[in-house]
Design a protein around this motif. Sequence first.
Motif, PDB file in Angstrom:
ATOM      1  N   VAL A 198       0.847  -1.193   0.000  1.00  0.00           N
ATOM      2  CA  VAL A 198       0.000   0.000   0.000  1.00  0.00           C
ATOM      3  C   VAL A 198       0.881   1.241   0.000  1.00  0.00           C
ATOM      4  N   VAL A 199       0.599   2.166  -0.902  1.00  0.00           N
ATOM      5  CA  VAL A 199       1.300   3.451  -0.951  1.00  0.00           C
ATOM      6  C   VAL A 199       0.254   4.553  -0.845  1.00  0.00           C
ATOM      7  N   VAL A 200       0.527   5.558  -0.021  1.00  0.00           N
ATOM      8  CA  VAL A 200      -0.394   6.680   0.142  1.00  0.00           C
ATOM      9  C   VAL A 200       0.264   7.948  -0.374  1.00  0.00           C
ATOM     10  N   THR A 201      -0.549   8.820  -0.962  1.00  0.00           N
ATOM     11  CA  THR A 201      -0.054  10.093  -1.468  1.00  0.00           C
ATOM     12  C   THR A 201      -1.155  11.135  -1.346  1.00  0.00           C
ATOM     13  N   GLY A 202      -0.777  12.393  -1.411  1.00  0.00           N
ATOM     14  CA  GLY A 202      -1.761  13.468  -1.334  1.00  0.00           C
ATOM     15  C   GLY A 202      -1.065  14.811  -1.416  1.00  0.00           C
ATOM     16  N   PHE A 203      -1.875  15.844  -1.688  1.00  0.00           N
ATOM     17  CA  PHE A 203      -1.345  17.196  -1.799  1.00  0.00           C
ATOM     18  C   PHE A 203      -2.076  18.124  -0.844  1.00  0.00           C
ATOM     19  N   SER A 204      -1.338  19.031  -0.186  1.00  0.00           N
ATOM     20  CA  SER A 204      -1.878  20.019   0.745  1.00  0.00           C
ATOM     21  C   SER A 204      -2.558  19.294   1.911  1.00  0.00           C
ATOM     22  N   TYR A 205      -3.855  19.517   2.183  1.00  0.00           N
ATOM     23  CA  TYR A 205      -4.505  18.747   3.244  1.00  0.00           C
ATOM     24  C   TYR A 205      -4.386  17.256   2.964  1.00  0.00           C
ATOM     25  N   GLY A 206      -4.472  16.870   1.696  1.00  0.00           N
ATOM     26  CA  GLY A 206      -4.285  15.467   1.344  1.00  0.00           C
ATOM     27  C   GLY A 206      -2.886  14.985   1.691  1.00  0.00           C
ATOM     28  N   GLY A 207      -1.893  15.863   1.552  1.00  0.00           N
ATOM     29  CA  GLY A 207      -0.530  15.525   1.959  1.00  0.00           C
ATOM     30  C   GLY A 207      -0.405  15.379   3.458  1.00  0.00           C
ATOM     31  N   ASP A 208      -1.075  16.258   4.211  1.00  0.00           N
ATOM     32  CA  ASP A 208      -1.084  16.121   5.669  1.00  0.00           C
ATOM     33  C   ASP A 208      -1.623  14.747   6.074  1.00  0.00           C
ATOM     34  N   LEU A 209      -2.695  14.315   5.389  1.00  0.00           N
ATOM     35  CA  LEU A 209      -3.316  13.035   5.714  1.00  0.00           C
ATOM     36  C   LEU A 209      -2.453  11.849   5.282  1.00  0.00           C
ATOM     37  N   ALA A 210      -1.809  11.965   4.117  1.00  0.00           N
ATOM     38  CA  ALA A 210      -0.923  10.877   3.671  1.00  0.00           C
ATOM     39  C   ALA A 210       0.208  10.663   4.672  1.00  0.00           C
ATOM     40  N   TRP A 211       0.805  11.760   5.143  1.00  0.00           N
ATOM     41  CA  TRP A 211       1.856  11.660   6.144  1.00  0.00           C
ATOM     42  C   TRP A 211       1.323  11.054   7.442  1.00  0.00           C
ATOM     43  N   MET A 212       0.143  11.510   7.884  1.00  0.00           N
ATOM     44  CA  MET A 212      -0.390  11.010   9.147  1.00  0.00           C
ATOM     45  C   MET A 212      -0.738   9.533   9.059  1.00  0.00           C
ATOM     46  N   LEU A 213      -1.182   9.062   7.911  1.00  0.00           N
ATOM     47  CA  LEU A 213      -1.428   7.632   7.749  1.00  0.00           C
ATOM     48  C   LEU A 213      -0.136   6.838   7.931  1.00  0.00           C
TER      49      LEU A 213
ATOM     50  N   VAL B 170       0.804   0.896   5.768  1.00  0.00           N
ATOM     51  CA  VAL B 170       1.424   1.708   4.717  1.00  0.00           C
ATOM     52  C   VAL B 170       2.863   1.252   4.483  1.00  0.00           C
ATOM     53  N   ASP B 171       3.189   0.979   3.220  1.00  0.00           N
ATOM     54  CA  ASP B 171       4.559   0.586   2.864  1.00  0.00           C
ATOM     55  C   ASP B 171       5.399   1.780   2.425  1.00  0.00           C
ATOM     56  N   ALA B 172       4.768   2.809   1.870  1.00  0.00           N
ATOM     57  CA  ALA B 172       5.486   4.009   1.454  1.00  0.00           C
ATOM     58  C   ALA B 172       4.487   5.151   1.337  1.00  0.00           C
ATOM     59  N   ALA B 173       5.000   6.378   1.440  1.00  0.00           N
ATOM     60  CA  ALA B 173       4.130   7.555   1.372  1.00  0.00           C
ATOM     61  C   ALA B 173       4.814   8.663   0.591  1.00  0.00           C
ATOM     62  N   VAL B 174       4.000   9.397  -0.184  1.00  0.00           N
ATOM     63  CA  VAL B 174       4.492  10.566  -0.918  1.00  0.00           C
ATOM     64  C   VAL B 174       3.583  11.752  -0.609  1.00  0.00           C
ATOM     65  N   PRO B 175       3.787  12.407   0.539  1.00  0.00           N
ATOM     66  CA  PRO B 175       3.016  13.610   0.846  1.00  0.00           C
ATOM     67  C   PRO B 175       3.626  14.824   0.141  1.00  0.00           C
ATOM     68  N   MET B 176       2.773  15.670  -0.415  1.00  0.00           N
ATOM     69  CA  MET B 176       3.228  16.850  -1.153  1.00  0.00           C
ATOM     70  C   MET B 176       2.588  18.098  -0.558  1.00  0.00           C
ATOM     71  N   GLY B 177       3.388  19.158  -0.385  1.00  0.00           N
ATOM     72  CA  GLY B 177       2.867  20.393   0.192  1.00  0.00           C
ATOM     73  C   GLY B 177       2.260  20.157   1.564  1.00  0.00           C
ATOM     74  N   THR B 178       2.992  19.444   2.424  1.00  0.00           N
ATOM     75  CA  THR B 178       2.452  19.022   3.723  1.00  0.00           C
ATOM     76  C   THR B 178       3.147  19.725   4.878  1.00  0.00           C
ATOM     77  N   ARG B 179       2.430  19.856   5.988  1.00  0.00           N
ATOM     78  CA  ARG B 179       3.008  20.444   7.197  1.00  0.00           C
ATOM     79  C   ARG B 179       3.694  19.404   8.082  1.00  0.00           C
ATOM     80  N   LEU B 180       3.550  18.112   7.773  1.00  0.00           N
ATOM     81  CA  LEU B 180       4.197  17.048   8.548  1.00  0.00           C
ATOM     82  C   LEU B 180       3.861  17.156  10.031  1.00  0.00           C
ATOM     83  N   LEU B 181       2.564  17.256  10.330  1.00  0.00           N
ATOM     84  CA  LEU B 181       2.116  17.362  11.713  1.00  0.00           C
ATOM     85  C   LEU B 181       2.262  16.038  12.446  1.00  0.00           C
ATOM     86  N   GLY B 182       2.448  16.112  13.760  1.00  0.00           N
ATOM     87  CA  GLY B 182       2.511  14.913  14.581  1.00  0.00           C
ATOM     88  C   GLY B 182       3.932  14.413  14.767  1.00  0.00           C
TER      89      GLY B 182
END
Length: 237
Positions: A129-144, A152-164
């Motif tokens: 499973v790979v997750v990705t997203g941009f902006s709020y979607g990037g925040d969520l991809a990172w949080m997943l 999750v095996d890999a993630a590509v968050p874009m334009g993210t705040r990397l919260l948590g």
Amino acid sequence: MRELRTLALLLAVPLLGGACAGTRGAAGVPLVHRSEAVGAPNPEALLVALHSSGSTPAFWDEHVQSLGIPVRTLLPQGPRPRRDGFTWFQADHEAKTQEGRTEDVERMAARLAELIREVRAAHPEVRRVVVTGFSYGGDLAWMLALRHPELVDAAVPMGTRLLGEPTGALPHRVRVLQGEQDAIIPVQRTRERVAALKDRGVPIVLRTYPDLGHDLSPALLEDWRAFLRQALQGPVD
């Protein structure tokens, strides 16, 4: 409020075509989503792609096709109408403290994790499973990746705040993509955040783009495709 939720669901049906309602969260609003096999009847890889605020899951269609590889998609839709599309959080999300925003993202990521479990249960052939997203979607991809690394095996968050912050198991491979002219998320803050996460053992890499703001570009998308092709087709370990 009930009328607003009903309107969101009615609007979602023509947008998503064969969409189905997912697990209900604490707010009681079902997450409309679409899951399809692309390029083969039973792909072994699942790509979860999360749209930005004001967009829709359909944003990802051409980008998924451009990967040119067999993949099952999971394209959830934010539960709240915004502009011509949908968003993930309530209107006061940006006015909250960082702790409050982090809690919002954690709650929504938990709902998305339930969707991933449902899709994997329905499609046992999925092995990665790979997750990705941009902006709020990037925040969520990172949080997943951060809070649900078992999914999750890999993630590509874009334009993210990397919260948590990491609290136990570390996320798998993470590739962060961001414009250096981003007026919403300062790139220096992202560089410092990634460096701090690396110091804590998180396998995270940042790539930035000199002339890009809070947006996507051909160069960014080419890197996105290259990483996703490898992650979706590579070994699980």
